[in-house]
Every structure is written in C-alpha cells, then in structure tokens.
Design an enzyme around this catalytic site. Structure first.
Site, short mmCIF file in Angstrom:
data_model
loop_
_atom_site.label_atom_id
_atom_site.label_comp_id
_atom_site.label_asym_id
_atom_site.label_seq_id
_atom_site.Cartn_x
_atom_site.Cartn_y
_atom_site.Cartn_z
N HIS A 280 -6.93 6.19 34.90
CA HIS A 280 -7.38 7.25 35.42
C HIS A 280 -8.44 6.98 36.46
O HIS A 280 -9.51 5.93 35.94
CB HIS A 280 -7.77 8.49 34.74
CG HIS A 280 -6.60 8.97 33.72
ND1 HIS A 280 -5.94 9.86 34.40
CD2 HIS A 280 -6.28 8.85 32.69
CE1 HIS A 280 -4.92 10.21 33.33
NE2 HIS A 280 -4.84 9.53 32.37
N ARG B 155 -3.51 11.77 19.96
CA ARG B 155 -4.71 11.51 20.63
C ARG B 155 -5.66 12.16 19.69
O ARG B 155 -5.48 13.28 19.30
CB ARG B 155 -4.55 12.27 21.98
CG ARG B 155 -3.84 11.73 22.96
CD ARG B 155 -3.44 12.51 23.89
NE ARG B 155 -2.18 13.20 23.70
CZ ARG B 155 -1.74 14.21 24.42
NH1 ARG B 155 -1.80 14.31 25.58
NH2 ARG B 155 -0.61 14.80 23.86
N ILE C 55 -2.22 4.94 31.76
CA ILE C 55 -2.88 5.35 33.01
C ILE C 55 -4.16 4.95 33.07
O ILE C 55 -4.97 5.27 32.05
CB ILE C 55 -2.71 6.71 33.10
CG1 ILE C 55 -1.34 7.29 33.35
CG2 ILE C 55 -3.21 7.03 34.66
CD1 ILE C 55 -0.37 6.64 34.03
N CYS D 174 16.54 -12.16 24.40
CA CYS D 174 16.95 -10.94 24.92
C CYS D 174 16.93 -10.99 26.39
O CYS D 174 16.22 -11.14 27.07
CB CYS D 174 15.58 -10.01 24.61
SG CYS D 174 15.40 -8.52 25.45
N THR E 244 -3.63 3.97 20.70
CA THR E 244 -3.42 3.25 21.86
C THR E 244 -2.06 2.52 21.97
O THR E 244 -1.50 2.28 23.11
CB THR E 244 -4.18 1.77 21.43
OG1 THR E 244 -5.51 2.07 21.23
CG2 THR E 244 -4.39 1.01 22.63
#
Lengths: 341, 484
Positions: free
Chosen positions: B53, B315, B51, B408, B45
């Site tokens: 999908h 993956r 994306i 930052c 993760t």
C-alpha cells in the site's frame, strides 16, 4: 537438429501418429517422439483396468503400441519437455540426458492429451486439509506407487475415472462411503455404475454435492447436501459424513499450454486449439490430435482421429517437398465451417 | 544439554519477525527466531492481498501512517537486493458519485500529509485509458503510483533465508508456552524445549496478546481475528487489471479489491469477517459470493470461472486501530510488535528498522557484522528455472541435469528447483513448503499432475518413505499406508 516430424506426447495419440506417419511414407529416422515423463505410454500406464480396444488393459495397449513404434525404428525420447514452440516450428526442449536443445521440425503434432479440472471443488466451503485429491492422482498413487490415498472415501463426480477409482479403492480394502454427482444424470455410461459400484455396494447419489470440508490437517468429514433444480443446496438435507479422504473428478481439459504460449487460437468451448479440416492449427505445419484437440468420448475415437491426423500430416509434408508451383494453398480455402462456431 | 543463549530472540516468523531478523542480521549478534508453525509465513503473512500500500489510508500522525509510507519506499531496495519479484504497479481507488469524489479528495489530502508522493485524482477518461475493463459507472479515481505488489511469503522467505545465511537460528514447531524473566535474561519455553535471550521481540501476529500475558503484561487493546477470503484467477486472465483497484473505502474498511499479482494471476478479495478462532482459515460459500459481488462492482466483466484456487487468511486487528511497537512497560528489554494488520506487509521494512532503533535505545550494542552476506544464500539469490534467461537455463542444466527434468509444467518448475528448495538455508520439508518456494502445484492444475512427483522427490531427498510425506504440518500425511 532438424526433423521432418516431431510428435509431442507418447500417449496413444502420439504413438499411433508415429506408426501412421511411417505407413504413409515418412521415414522413421525422420520422426522424433518427445515424452515429458520417464516412460512412454502417457495416461494409459496408470489404467490397469480393461476396456481398451478389444478388451485390453490400458497398460497392455500401451506396451503393444510402444513395441510397434520401436520396431519401426522411430526414436522416442523420455524425460523430454518442450519449453516452447515458435511460429517457424523451432522447439526448445530440455531433458536430463540431452540438455538444452533446439529442434527444427517441418511438421509438429501436438498430442499432449488432457488433464483433470479442479474447478468443481473450488467453490466448496471449509478448510483445505490433506486428503483432498483428484481421481487421477488417486489412481496414480494406488496403481503406480502402491499407496492408499485414503481408507474412508467420499467421491465427487460421475466420470469414467470417478467410478473406476471408486472400484480400485474398494478392491484395495477402502470404504467408499458414497459417490455424489451434482448433475441429474451421470457423465459416464450407466454400464460403469453396474460394473464398478454395484458389486461393491457403493451408493451413487445424483443431484448431490459436497458443500463443506472439515479438518485442520487431514480431512475429517464433509457435509453432503441434496441440490434443488437450480443446483442450490437444500439446507435441511445436509448430512455430515466422517471420512479421511475426498476424491474428485470434475472432467478434463486439453493440456495445451504449449499451444497457448505459442499464440495459437484456442476454441472457447473445447479449450483446445482451433483447427482446419486437416487438423492443422493456426500455426502452419503444427497439428493437434487426440484429447489435446478436444476431450474425446473414448479411446477408439482418439485412435481414429490420430490416424487421420497423421495421414494429413503426411500429405502436408509431401506437398511441402514438391517443387514450388504457383501456390494456391487449398487447405486454407475451405476452413471447416463447424470449427468456426 | 546446555541451553542455547541468544542476544535477541524473535517470537514469530511472519513478515514482521523475519524482516526484523533480516535487519538484525547485519549486526554482530546471536539471534534466533521461534515459530509455532512448521514454516516461515505460516499465519497472516501466508494469506493476504499481497499489496504494498502507498500509505494514504492510515490516519495522519499514526505509527501506521509513518511506517507504511516509509516501508513502501524501502521495498524496492530490499526486493532487488534479495531477488524478490516486486512490481510498482500503482493503485487506483475508484469512485462512482459525488460523495465518493469527496472521499477521494480527503484520501488524497491525508496521503499528502503522510508523505505519499505523486497522488492524483483522475477523470473517467483517464481512468478508462489506464484500466479499460473497469466499470463504466466509475467516474473518478485516486491514483497512487508508488503502490506495488509483492508475494508476501516469497518476501518472508527471502529475508528469513538471508538472516539464516548470516547466522540466525530458526526453530519451527516451537510453540512458546511459558516465559521466565530473572531480571537479566529471559527463558522461553515450548514444552520441554527452551532457549535464553537478553532481548525479546514479540512478533507473534494474532497471538501477540497471548505472548504478552506470559510476562504478566497486558496489551492496552485486544487483538480481534478478522478473516479475509480470496479467489485467485488463472494467468489467462492476468491482463484484465494492470493496477491494484479498490473501491472508495467506507466505515467497514478498504473493501474488496481486484489486483494483478507478481506471478501474473489476478487476486480478488478480501471480505472482513470477525471469527471465533485465530486459526479459522476456512472459506465459506457466502464469503465467496460476497467477494464475487465486490469484484463485479469494480469490473463487471471479470471472468470468475477462471478461478484456480480459493483461500482465507486471518488478520490480527487491534481494537486500538494502530500498530503497537514499544518496550513492555512491565519487563525491560521485551519489545512488543503487535496489532500489525494491513498494511503490515508494506510497512514491514520500516517496522523492522523501528524495532532495531528501540533495541538500540534499550542498550543493545550493535556493531556491524563482518563478512555480512547480502544475498539469500552464500551462492547468491538462486533463481528458479522459470525466472532464468535462456543463457542461465543452459548453464544451470550443464551444471546439474536435474534442471532439465520438468516436474510442474504449469509453472515451469524443474527437479533441480525442488531439490534446491529442500536444501536451502531454511529447508522445505513438506509439499506446501516446496510449493510456496518453487510454485510447483500453484498453476492451473493446482498440483493434480505434479504433487505425486514432488512427494517422491521429498521422500528421496529426506530419506523417508513416501507415506511419511506431509502436505504442510505433522498430521497432514498425504497417504495412508500401502495397498494390499
């Protein structure tokens, strides 16, 4: 709040601009210096080595400049970060003591200095463990926090700071295994090699680069390769070297997010704002100087440019104060040819 | 000490595990999530294409196809409930020749069977109007308006925080090494530590097969670790692509993409190389060359000098090709959610509902939780300073001046944001944990400027010495002792 002149940044550029502006007739009470960090002085504060002006250390130079500016009565605010700058020179500023504020300025000088590039280490293969850090960060840990970022270090780069940090590490008892530079000549003066590396027997290898990083959690080793004339690693020269840290210095880039966000034109080669001959940017009344403008060779050149910038800001403000005659705007007429590329 | 006992224990705090915890937290049950890593989203993760999908890739009739399309439809609701950045930017699959066009037509037909809405084949001129920087050699494209982008770990944090706020316990660095079953309940061990559970969900990503083996169960397929490498480009390039752009897929998979991210960067990648180790997230020079080449096929003028970071993720690719979500055939009330590779992120909302249904069918009684909290924390979704409007910023600073202290500048992260991240329901204890929750150090200088300050704040808030501060895990100290 209204101010005649707001200077963003209190490094050497910003402070010299403030002093010069007062000298050129802008009243000190009409000038405001904004500093993002908790202390004035900018990067000078972590430069405990000498070689600044008449052989001062960076911290000594900073404290001299700060004293001079304070003596003139210029207000300098720390922990004040400029969030944005509009085309009509309204700055949005936050600070823990003053909260959220809008400040309208007749003129602004961007003196925000530069920051380190990290691009050079990105193409290195391998893992992304702890112990890989920029030379500036290493210098800050050692000189300001008093901690060692590593004890067996490989250094990439041949800038001034790469050498100076190598020396600092060695003085603090770390072993600097080697300093490698992918190019065929050092970026810094040869004198620095003599001063910083030789006394500590630190090897310096041109045409060499780190090609792989090992280590899951903390860095454990790197591969170093000699490079051929095209800059490609020569595989048979590969050597695996154990280390617990990798320090890189791949040069600097102007720290001008404010300018980019304000929509200023940025020069492609220097990565700093485009300027006219009087250091004015493409936003009228906003000037830029020092390393925020472009990366200077040394501190002397930065200070000189800051003086000239502040002088031209003073002229700009005088002109703005004069009753409006027929407007010709001479400055616009002769834009610096060199600046146009 | 008494062993903690739960109704449901989820193994793995990736997107599948946390999303499942989020769904179950709506019910009046005692739940725990066990994670081997130090944080939520430590495995697949953490590093993927980010994306959502649309669902035209998966073969019709597969579980993957069903859950992808449904998950994609659910994404908007969940992200808006939890204040997660999500953009339905649409995706484009571009084709260069007649053969590609045939493929695109097949994809479109498959997508329509799967239930993907709005699919359309675009002409070259339509494509160039939508994406002026795309290769001039592209002749057609398949447009999927329902595809989107979301930051995978931001989504995982959001659902994990919501579940923690609703009473779910999280155990980190809890590396499950043994599971006992006495016919009624499971005892799950990590070295000396153990917890009990009536129901177990195996959402261990790349390690789901190893977890299965602990109950003498063999998954009917292998999980192959496949590494994908990525480059992230500076925000200065953020506008070169408006949609997620793929090339026409071939036998090797979906290939290299160029896509905007929700945070305004451009992501390029991934390649797909089988690696020996499930933990091999190293990048290689050859791999980076490969994805650079792939990106230039889509967009010849892409400025790859603007790279601000490179990274890789692994993956869990199942040899069977489909998701495997069902009760173990060996042990009752033990549910496997395995082989969840791409589009695992898009599918996660539907996967988690599917798991909840299986639990119900196994006999778990599920009554709605009273006082269910819909947001991430009891104080709402806690915006970061950079996300706030001017009015919200003024208000935040008035309540806590630390929100006026910039740490930052690249990503506009204040000290207030960082302290908040350290004290949220799932605490940030390391530099990288703060970074992923606040974006401190994710900008163009990649933390060169702010990392020391973040370390100082962590040390102060946790009451430890700065030399104890870690980058991400227990042995990743930032500093090695004091100077002379």
């Amino acid at each position: 709040m209204n101010k005649k002149l707001v200077i963003i940044g209190s490094g050497p550029s910003g402070l010299v601009c403030a002093m010069t502006a007062v000298k050129n007739g802008i009243s000190a009470s009409n000038i405001l210096v904004l500093e993002r960090e908790g202390e004035l002085g900018g990067t000078l504060n972590q430069c405990i080595h000498n070689g600044f002006l008449k052989n001062l250390t960076g911290t000594e130079l900073a404290s001299n400049l700060i004293k001079a500016v304070k003596k003139l009565g210029v207000e300098c605010r720390t922990e004040s970060c400029v969030l944005s700058l509009s085309a009509d020179r309204v700055l949005t500023v936050i600070s823990p003591s003053q909260g959220y504020q809008k400040i309208k300025a007749d003129a602004v000088i961007i003196a925000t200095g530069c920051r380190e590039q990290s691009r050079g280490v990105l193409s290195i293969g391998g893992t992304r463990p702890a112990g890989v850090l920029s030379a500036g960060a290493a210098q800050r840990y050692i000189n300001i926090e008093g901690y060692m970022p590593g004890k067996k270090t490989v250094v990439i780069g041949s800038t001034d700071i790469a050498f100076i940090v190598s020396r600092r590490l060695a003085i603090e008892g770390a072993k600097v295994i080697t300093v490698v530079e992918p190019k065929s000549a050092p970026l810094s003066d040869k004198k620095n090699i003599k001063d910083c590396l030789r006394p500590f027997n630190i090897p310096f290898q041109l045409n060499h680069n780190v090609t792989k990083i090992y280590g899951k959690e903390r860095i454990e080793a790197v591969d170093i390769c000699q490079l051929d004339k095209k800059g490609k690693p020569i595989k048979k020269t590969k050597q695996k070297i154990e280390c617990d840290s990798l320090v890189y210095s791949c040069g600097y880039t102007p720290d001008v997010d404010i300018a980019i966000e304000a929509g200023m034109r940025i020069k492609r080669d220097t990565k700093g704002p485009f300027t006219k001959r009087n250091y004015e940017t493409t936003i009228p009344g906003v000037f830029v100087t020092g390393n925020a403008h472009y990366i200077h060779k040394n501190i002397d050149k930065i200070l000189k440019e800051s003086v000239v910038t502040a002088e031209s800001v003073a002229k700009f403000l005088q002109k703005a104060n004069q009753p409006k005659k027929e407007k010709k705007n001479e400055d616009n007429a002769h834009i610096d040819r060199k600046n146009q590329e | 000490m008494a062993i903690k006992s739960y109704d449901v224990v989820i193994i793995g705090a990736g997107i599948t595990g946390t999303m499942t915890a989020f769904q179950i937290a709506k019910y009046n049950l005692k739940v725990a999530v066990l994670e081997a890593g130090i944080d939520v989203a430590s495995g697949s993760t953490r590093a993927n294409s980010a994306i959502v999908h649309a669902g035209y890739d998966a073969k019709e009739g597969t579980l993957k196809a069903l859950l992808n399309v449904k998950g994609c439809e659910m994404m908007e609701g969940i992200t808006s409930q939890l204040g997660v950045h999500y953009k339905k930017c649409g995706s484009l699959v571009i084709g260069f020749n007649a053969r590609d066009l045939e493929e695109l037509k097949k994809l479109k037909a498959r997508g329509e069977i799967n239930g993907v809405k709005g699919l359309r084949i675009l002409s070259r001129s339509e494509l160039l109007k939508m994406e002026p920087n795309v290769s001039r050699d592209a002749k057609h494209a398949l447009y999927a308006p329902s595809a989107g982008i979301v930051c995978p770990y931001d989504l995982a944090y959001a659902v994990a925080e919501n579940s923690a706020t609703n009473g779910t316990d999280y155990y980190f660095e809890f590396k499950v090494d043994k599971i006992d079953y006495d016919g009624k309940a499971y005892t799950i061990y990590a070295g000396e530590e153990k917890v009990k559970a009536k129901y177990v969900v195996n959402a261990a990503g790349c390690y789901a097969d190893e977890i299965a083996k602990m109950i003498d169960d063999d998954l009917p397929f292998e999980i192959i670790p496949r590494r994908g490498e990525y480059m992230l480009l500076d925000k200065s390039e953020g506008k070169v692509a408006k949609h997620t752009i793929f090339v026409t897929p071939n036998e090797k998979g979906k290939g290299i993409l160029v896509s905007p991210t929700v945070d305004g960067n451009i992501i390029v990648g991934p390649n797909a190389n089988i690696v020996d180790s499930k933990a091999d997230t190293s990048v290689t020079e050859d791999g980076l060359d490969e994805i650079a080449k792939g990106a230039r096929i889509i967009m010849p003028g892409i400025n790859l000098n603007a790279v601000i970071t490179t990274f890789a993720g692994v993956r869990p690719t199942p040899t069977s090709g489909d998701f495997y979500i069902r009760e173990s055939e060996k042990c009752k009330n033990f549910i496997h959610a395995a082989g969840i590779e791409s589009p695992g992120l898009a599918s996660a909302p539907a996967v988690s509902e599917y798991i909840v249904d299986i639990l119900k069918n196994c006999g778990l009684s599920m009554r709605k939780r009273k006082n269910y909290i819909e947001t991430r924390t009891i104080n709402g979704n806690c915006k970061l300073f950079y996300e706030m409007t001017e009015r919200e910023r003024k208000e935040a600073i008035k309540n806590d001046p630390k929100y006026a202290k910039m740490i930052c500048r690249c990503e506009m992260v204040t000290e207030g944001d960082i302290i908040n991240a350290i004290n949220r329901p799932i605490k940030a204890k390391t530099i990288d944990m703060v970074k992923r929750r606040t974006r401190a150090g994710m900008g163009r200088c990649q933390g060169a400027h702010c990392r020391t300050k973040v370390a100082e704040i962590i040390a102060r808030e946790l009451g430890i010495d700065i030399s104890e501060v870690k980058k991400f895990s227990s042995n990743s100290n930032l500093l090695l002792g004091k100077t002379k």
